[in-house]
Each structure stands twice: as C-alpha cells, then as structure tokens.
Design a protein around this motif. Sequence first.
Motif, short mmCIF file in Angstrom:
data_model
loop_
_atom_site.label_atom_id
_atom_site.label_comp_id
_atom_site.label_asym_id
_atom_site.label_seq_id
_atom_site.Cartn_x
_atom_site.Cartn_y
_atom_site.Cartn_z
N LEU A 33 119.91 -13.06 29.01
CA LEU A 33 118.65 -12.28 28.85
C LEU A 33 117.77 -12.03 27.63
CD1 LEU A 33 120.01 -9.37 31.08
CD2 LEU A 33 118.39 -10.80 31.62
N CYS A 34 118.57 -12.66 26.51
CA CYS A 34 117.90 -12.44 25.04
C CYS A 34 116.47 -13.17 25.16
CB CYS A 34 119.07 -13.13 24.29
SG CYS A 34 120.24 -12.01 23.44
N PRO A 35 116.58 -14.54 25.41
CA PRO A 35 115.18 -15.12 25.62
C PRO A 35 114.10 -14.30 26.10
CG PRO A 35 117.26 -16.65 26.01
CD PRO A 35 117.55 -15.60 26.26
N LEU A 36 114.45 -13.77 27.39
CA LEU A 36 113.47 -12.86 28.07
C LEU A 36 113.00 -11.80 27.27
CD1 LEU A 36 111.94 -12.40 30.72
CD2 LEU A 36 113.87 -11.25 31.60
N ALA A 37 114.03 -11.14 26.54
CA ALA A 37 113.85 -9.76 25.72
C ALA A 37 112.97 -10.51 24.66
CB ALA A 37 115.24 -9.42 25.37
N GLN A 38 113.28 -11.36 23.81
CA GLN A 38 112.50 -11.69 23.01
C GLN A 38 111.20 -12.20 22.99
OE1 GLN A 38 115.15 -15.17 21.45
NE2 GLN A 38 116.30 -13.77 19.93
N ARG A 39 110.97 -12.87 24.31
CA ARG A 39 109.60 -12.99 24.58
C ARG A 39 108.69 -11.87 24.93
NH1 ARG A 39 111.91 -17.16 28.04
NH2 ARG A 39 111.71 -15.82 29.78
N ARG A 40 109.36 -10.68 25.12
CA ARG A 40 108.85 -9.33 25.59
C ARG A 40 108.71 -8.66 24.24
NH1 ARG A 40 110.17 -7.91 31.66
NH2 ARG A 40 109.47 -9.61 32.60
N GLY A 41 109.15 -9.23 22.93
CA GLY A 41 109.28 -8.19 21.74
C GLY A 41 110.25 -7.35 21.60
N LEU A 42 111.52 -7.63 22.42
CA LEU A 42 112.71 -6.60 22.48
C LEU A 42 113.85 -7.41 21.78
CD1 LEU A 42 112.28 -5.69 26.20
CD2 LEU A 42 111.35 -4.51 24.49
N TYR A 43 114.65 -6.42 21.39
CA TYR A 43 115.93 -6.65 20.79
C TYR A 43 117.04 -6.25 21.63
CZ TYR A 43 119.85 -6.80 17.60
OH TYR A 43 120.92 -7.22 17.05
N LEU A 44 117.70 -7.10 21.91
CA LEU A 44 118.99 -6.74 23.10
C LEU A 44 120.48 -6.85 22.14
CD1 LEU A 44 119.89 -6.33 25.85
CD2 LEU A 44 120.16 -8.90 26.06
N LYS A 45 120.88 -5.64 22.30
CA LYS A 45 122.05 -5.30 21.57
C LYS A 45 123.32 -5.09 22.26
CE LYS A 45 124.23 -2.77 17.68
NZ LYS A 45 124.12 -1.75 16.91
N VAL A 46 124.38 -5.58 22.23
CA VAL A 46 125.32 -5.43 23.19
C VAL A 46 126.67 -4.93 22.32
CG1 VAL A 46 127.19 -6.47 24.89
CG2 VAL A 46 124.75 -7.12 24.83
N GLU A 47 127.36 -3.79 22.54
CA GLU A 47 128.65 -3.31 22.34
C GLU A 47 129.71 -3.12 23.30
OE1 GLU A 47 127.58 -0.09 19.94
OE2 GLU A 47 126.11 -0.71 18.73
N GLU A 48 130.60 -3.63 22.81
CA GLU A 48 131.90 -3.35 23.96
C GLU A 48 132.64 -2.09 23.41
OE1 GLU A 48 134.49 -6.32 25.21
OE2 GLU A 48 133.41 -7.86 24.30
#
Length: 174
Positions: free
Chosen positions: A159-174
């Motif tokens: 999902l990171c490339p899709l988020a980046q194209r939309r100007g979003l930052y995707l952060k995952v924490e366990e």
Amino acid sequence: VEQLLPNGRWIRVEERRAESGNIVGFRVDITELKEALRRSEAASAAKSAFLNTVSHELRTPLTVVLGYNAFLGRMEVLPGYARLCEAIEAGDTGAAIQRLEELREEVARYAHQIDASGRHLIDLISGILDLAAIEEGALRLETEELQLGPLIAEVAEQLCPLAQRRGLYLKVEE
C-alpha cells in the motif's frame, strides 16, 4: 389489496362485482409468499454486497501487479535506470557496475511486489471457491498458526506506493 393482519400473517384480498350485482371476494393467505420474497430480497442484497466486496478486494492486488509491471515494461522511467545510463555515458565503469546492481535490486523489489500481489489474488480466488464449497457442504476447515507481523508488513509494503501517490505517509507499528 395486500393486508398485514395483527397476528403477523399477510392476506391478499380481491373483490369483484358479479353480473348479478353482488360482490364476490377472495382472501388468500400469502404469508409464505411474502416471507419467501423477503428472503429472496435479503439474499439478493447479500449477493450484491459480496460481489462489491470481492471486486474491490480483487482490484487492489491487481492494481499493484499492473502498476509494477508497467514500471518493468518501461525501464526508462525507473530512477535506477536513469542513474545507470548517466554512469555509462560518463564512462565510469565502477559507478556503472554499482548502478547496475542498484537497478537489479529495484527490479527485484518490484518483482517481489508483483509476486506478493499475485499470491494474494490466488488466495482471494481460493477463498471464493471455498465459499462455494461451504454452500455445497464439502469444505473441511483446518486451523493453523499465523504470524501477523510479516502479514502486516507485506500489506503495508503493497500500500505504500498508493499512499505516496496520494500524498500520504503510511506508518505501521506492531
């Protein structure tokens, strides 16, 4: 006229005037028909919701596959390819070898994403086939342990490339 009775039963009432001038009426209990219609409408709504969900779930990994495949089909749009060409044009053999390795790693990352998305598509299709088997009473369930961390990391990576194209930052924490 269809009428709902206080006891929850449905009746259909039809009245006609006979040639004699008298009124002839029929009252037919249609409760079972109404219930079958309600079940049919609920099944149709559930089918529509299922198809909407399935089509969305299939489109997501397919978009990843097609997107990365488009990059691989047009290598000149890859940053690693441009850096390799610059090193070759400059005649710097050492830099060209290093840039070639970077390009290989970039292509390997894309291939990994295509593979992961392809496997996800296969899992989705298998799940749909499992639903058909459930309806036929032919599905056997088996439990297995699932490592959630790698699964979450894989989804985030897709999902990171899709988020980046939309100007979003995707952060995952366990």
